[in-house]
Design an enzyme around this catalytic site. Structure first.
Site, PDB file in Angstrom:
ATOM      1  N   GLU A 111      62.061 -20.644 -24.893  1.00  0.00           N
ATOM      2  CA  GLU A 111      61.091 -20.240 -25.907  1.00  0.00           C
ATOM      3  C   GLU A 111      60.787 -18.765 -25.726  1.00  0.00           C
ATOM      4  OE1 GLU A 111      57.588 -22.755 -25.436  1.00  0.00           O
ATOM      5  OE2 GLU A 111      58.973 -24.306 -24.753  1.00  0.00           O
ATOM      6  N   TYR A 223      52.851 -24.161 -27.785  1.00  0.00           N
ATOM      7  CA  TYR A 223      54.063 -24.366 -26.982  1.00  0.00           C
ATOM      8  C   TYR A 223      53.992 -25.495 -25.964  1.00  0.00           C
ATOM      9  CZ  TYR A 223      51.227 -21.229 -24.088  1.00  0.00           C
ATOM     10  OH  TYR A 223      50.197 -20.644 -23.417  1.00  0.00           O
ATOM     11  N   CYS A 407      41.646  24.454 -42.874  1.00  0.00           N
ATOM     12  CA  CYS A 407      40.652  25.318 -43.522  1.00  0.00           C
ATOM     13  C   CYS A 407      40.064  26.343 -42.562  1.00  0.00           C
ATOM     14  CB  CYS A 407      39.545  24.469 -44.151  1.00  0.00           C
ATOM     15  SG  CYS A 407      38.417  23.772 -42.940  1.00  0.00           S
ATOM     16  N   CYS A 428      37.228  21.290 -47.017  1.00  0.00           N
ATOM     17  CA  CYS A 428      38.489  21.130 -46.297  1.00  0.00           C
ATOM     18  C   CYS A 428      39.417  20.221 -47.122  1.00  0.00           C
ATOM     19  CB  CYS A 428      38.182  20.522 -44.931  1.00  0.00           C
ATOM     20  SG  CYS A 428      39.608  20.326 -43.876  1.00  0.00           S
TER      21      CYS A 428
HETATM   22  P1  AMP Z   1      51.321 -14.957 -17.083  1.00  0.00           P
HETATM   23  O1  AMP Z   1      50.043 -14.665 -17.833  1.00  0.00           O
HETATM   24  O2  AMP Z   1      52.210 -13.779 -16.937  1.00  0.00           O
HETATM   25  O3  AMP Z   1      51.112 -15.791 -15.870  1.00  0.00           O
HETATM   26  O4  AMP Z   1      52.169 -15.879 -18.086  1.00  0.00           O
HETATM   27  C1  AMP Z   1      51.720 -17.157 -18.393  1.00  0.00           C
HETATM   28  C2  AMP Z   1      51.191 -17.147 -19.777  1.00  0.00           C
HETATM   29  O5  AMP Z   1      52.212 -16.926 -20.744  1.00  0.00           O
HETATM   30  C3  AMP Z   1      50.657 -18.484 -20.172  1.00  0.00           C
HETATM   31  O6  AMP Z   1      49.352 -18.662 -19.704  1.00  0.00           O
HETATM   32  C4  AMP Z   1      50.706 -18.418 -21.649  1.00  0.00           C
HETATM   33  O7  AMP Z   1      49.462 -17.937 -22.131  1.00  0.00           O
HETATM   34  C5  AMP Z   1      51.747 -17.378 -21.976  1.00  0.00           C
HETATM   35  N1  AMP Z   1      52.844 -17.876 -22.816  1.00  0.00           N
HETATM   36  C6  AMP Z   1      53.298 -17.238 -23.923  1.00  0.00           C
HETATM   37  N2  AMP Z   1      54.305 -17.911 -24.495  1.00  0.00           N
HETATM   38  C7  AMP Z   1      54.497 -19.029 -23.769  1.00  0.00           C
HETATM   39  C8  AMP Z   1      55.403 -20.125 -23.877  1.00  0.00           C
HETATM   40  N3  AMP Z   1      56.326 -20.207 -24.853  1.00  0.00           N
HETATM   41  N4  AMP Z   1      55.308 -21.119 -22.959  1.00  0.00           N
HETATM   42  C9  AMP Z   1      54.394 -21.032 -21.957  1.00  0.00           C
HETATM   43  N5  AMP Z   1      53.512 -20.022 -21.803  1.00  0.00           N
HETATM   44  C10 AMP Z   1      53.568 -19.021 -22.693  1.00  0.00           C
HETATM   45 ZN    ZN Z   2      39.037  21.687 -42.155  1.00  0.00          ZN
END
Ligand code: AMP
Ligand code: ZN
Length: 670
Positions: A111, A223, A407, A428
């Site tokens: 994804e 997701y 200006c 201006c």
């Molecule tokens: P991080 O904040 O770097 O730990 O990344 C984790 C976060 O990625 C999760 O908490 C989600 O909010 C975000 N995220 C965005 N897209 C996805 C996805 N397709 N599947 C899972 N998490 C996702």
């Molecule tokens: Zn001006």
């Protein structure tokens, strides 16, 4: 058909159209028809508060104020994701997995990793129950009222195979086009634009007034589902099922049967992601089968069955050829870097924004420097650093301009403000042209037949010097202009004539008072009802209006004190511009509350705050802004302010609930 049935049919119909429009991107009725149905439902719900439903499509416009967001524990912890940055990292990850699972065939769901703020939404019996931010993973903030305003999030699910209760997780994002538009509007009223879509999205979740959230073009991409008795056994099937229940699940997800297929997915999106309507910062790879996910389990922070692959943020280096300075409609100066053209994220970049003098100083950026340019959420890329090792000899620190490039007036910089301004508002050229362009724009006077470029032509040909001059234009005068024909000249003059019908609130916005955007203009128009009352308001008066602060109030005062503005307004009045609010006629209006003054305080469950005020006014009552001896009733919701409570008790003013209020309406004669 009985009323309740009509209400329910309308709700169902509107839910379907919302889904068609915001999730499937395939509307089947016009916006106008949709609005009419929504208004019809709203009217029925106002007349029949007993049929209130917190998940009615009318609730999407917001109206609740949350002073403190409640902390709520997640039923299931919200984990982070481990990151990977290379194919080797992913091969290592697969090896670790195979150690646990043995040599089985593993499928992966690939994804996109959406860049926004994560959210967990709980559904019970097919209805949205609550929405909570990630917080520390164990507990987050209850932002349900704000989340409900996001049109693509279903309030009621489709189908019938959903379990009694489950959580769905996703990312609240601000699509790029919407972000760009929000910034354009901020720039137009002289405010500082937001720095990137992600922060703006996550900031939006914590706004106190859900009406403001409703206005932001937020979206939610989902997701992950979690709960008991989910009717599927893998991540990929989960996504398809969520889609069938009405959730917005992007179509880009793919099932990969090997790491090679995962790599192909990554390679594809590494370059194609810039064509997506929203920002992504990587790919998330998940072991598809739940059975394997369970065997793999979690580390202290993240699932072992999933991993994020982060794209390298795209950067290039190039040379700064020069810095130029633009003057906006409000006189704000924006420095722009002119770069040696360079290829970045699929486009050729020639210019980058430099924001203001502070930033130039912070970067110590000099003409001739080699600079690193990065493409973030904005269409215009940013300069993030200077490559000092490449600095040519004998460069001088950049001197910020002291005088307006258009200006030659000396610039000013107000204490605490980031931008320099050209104070020559009435002399201006870009400011004059900008103000007229704003005046004619769609949300302002919406003048058909006249565009921004023609305004410049009109100004350069000495035909207009301010927006009042527009109303003196004749077909003969504009005909000689470039690209004008008889027909277009007539359209232009007719378009200007038609703007005399534009309602007061739009006119007020069109005047271009600094910090008075659309919302503020509406508030002021509603409160003061006509321009004379507004013009006479003192600073104190203005500050007492709901949500008008110091800064806006001073700007309004300053605008009306200016003699040039007064002359222009008098001329506009003489031309017949609407300087008075036209009260809408409500067929359900009654006189039941004539002579009664109410003060509304706190958060309500049946009515929105504005809805309650409307109900009072529709029935002939008055809404006061503060409690005084003249107040007849205080209608108190949850979290009524302690100061107000004390005041009401002191003055012995009855405090009633919204239910009492409905009773009062029902008991009243007439
Ligand atoms: P991080 O904040 O770097 O730990 O990344 C984790 C976060 O990625 C999760 O908490 C989600 O909010 C975000 N995220 C965005 N897209 C996805 C996805 N397709 N599947 C899972 N998490 C996702
Ligand atoms: Zn001006």
């Amino acid at each position: 058909m009985d009323i309740l049935q009509t209400i329910q049919n309308l709700r169902e119909e509107l839910n379907l159209h919302n889904h068609n429009y915001y999730v499937l991107d395939a509307p089947t009725i016009s916006d106008l028809e949709f609005d009419q149905k929504l208004k019809q439902l709203q009217a029925l719900e106002n007349q029949h508060p007993e049929y209130f439903d917190e998940n009615s499509p009318t609730q999407r416009v917001g109206g609740t104020i949350t002073k403190n967001f409640q902390t709520v524990a997640h039923d299931y912890r919200m984990y982070s994701l481990d990151n990977s940055y290379s194919k080797e990292d992913l091969i290592d990850w697969e090896n670790r997995i195979q150690k646990v699972l043995g040599n089985v065939e593993i499928e992966y769901t690939c994804e996109l990793k959406y860049d926004g703020a994560s959210i967990s939404i709980t559904y019970e019996n097919g209805k949205l129950k609550c929405a909570v931010t990630r917080g520390d993973g164990f507990q987050g903030d209850d932002v349900t009222n704000n989340i409900k305003t996001i049109r693509s999030i279903p309030l009621k699910l489709k189908g019938n195979n959903y379990p009694e209760k489950f959580d769905i997780r996703g990312e609240i994002i601000l699509p790029l086009a919407g972000f760009e538009k929000m910034n354009q509007e901020l720039i137009e009223i002289g405010e500082t634009p937001y720095s990137n879509p992600r922060n703006t999205a996550s900031g939006s979740l914590k706004l106190q007034d859900s009406t403001e959230v409703a206005k932001r073009p937020l979206d939610c991409l989902l997701y992950f589902l979690i709960g008991n008795n989910l009717p599927f056994l893998s991540q990929y099937d989960g996504l398809q099922t969520a889609k069938s229940w009405g959730f917005k699940v992007p179509n880009e997800a793919r099932l990969a049967h090997s790491l090679d297929e995962v790599f192909a997915f990554i390679d594809h999106w590494d370059t194609h992601r810039h064509k997506l309507p929203y920002e992504t910062d990587g790919v998330v790879i998940k072991v598809n089968r739940f059975q394997y996910q369970e065997e793999l389990g979690y580390t202290a922070k993240s699932p072992r069955w999933a991993i994020a692959y982060k794209f390298k943020s795209e950067q290039v280096s190039t040379i700064l050829n020069s810095i130029s300075y633009q003057v906006g409609r409000t006189g704000a100066i924006t420095p722009v870097a002119n770069l040696k053209p360079v290829q970045l994220a699929g486009t050729i970049v020639k210019r980058a924004s430099l924001h203001n003098a502070d930033q130039i100083e912070k970067l110590d950026i000099r003409v001739g420097d080699t600079v690193f340019v990065e493409k973030g959420g904005e269409i215009i890329p940013k300069i993030i650093a200077v490559d000092l090792t490449q600095r040519p000899e004998n460069t001088e620190p950049t001197q910020y301009i002291t005088h307006c490039p258009e200006c030659q007036t000396e610039l000013v910089r107000t204490e605490g403000e980031a931008n320099h301004y050209c104070p020559n508002f009435y002399g201006c050229p870009p400011q004059i042209i900008g103000r007229i362009q704003h005046y004619i724009s769609r949300k302002a006077m919406d003048i058909e037949g006249l565009g921004g470029e023609t305004v410049t032509l009109l100004f350069n040909n000495n035909l207009v010097h301010n927006y009042a001059d527009l109303y003196e234009l004749t077909v003969e005068q504009v005909l000689p202009l470039e690209r004008m024909a008889q027909k277009s000249a007539e359209n232009l003059v007719n378009g200007i004539e038609n703007s005399k019908k534009i309602p007061f609130e739009n006119v007020l916005y069109a005047l271009g008072i600094r910090y008075v955007g659309e919302t503020v203009a509406k508030k002021l128009a509603k409160h003061y009802k006509n321009i004379d009352a507004l013009q006479q308001a003192s600073l104190m008066d203005l500050i007492l209006v709901d949500e008008i602060g110091d800064r806006i109030a001073s700007s309004v005062i300053e605008f009306f004190e200016n003699e040039e503005n007064q002359r222009i307004i008098n001329r506009l009045k003489a031309y017949g511009i609407q300087f008075e609010i036209v009260e809408k006629i409500n067929p359900n209006a009654t006189q039941k509350l004539v002579g009664k003054t109410f003060v509304v305080s706190g958060v309500f469950s049946i009515y929105s705050r504005d809805g309650l005020k409307e109900a009072i006014e529709d029935n002939g009552g008055k809404v006061g802004s503060s409690i005084s001896a003249k107040t007849d009733y205080v209608i108190a919701g949850e979290n009524m302010g302690p100061a107000k409570l004390e005041k009401a008790n002191q003055l012995k003013i009855p405090i009633i609930t919204e239910h009492d209020f409905i009773q009062l309406l029902n008991d009243a004669e007439h």
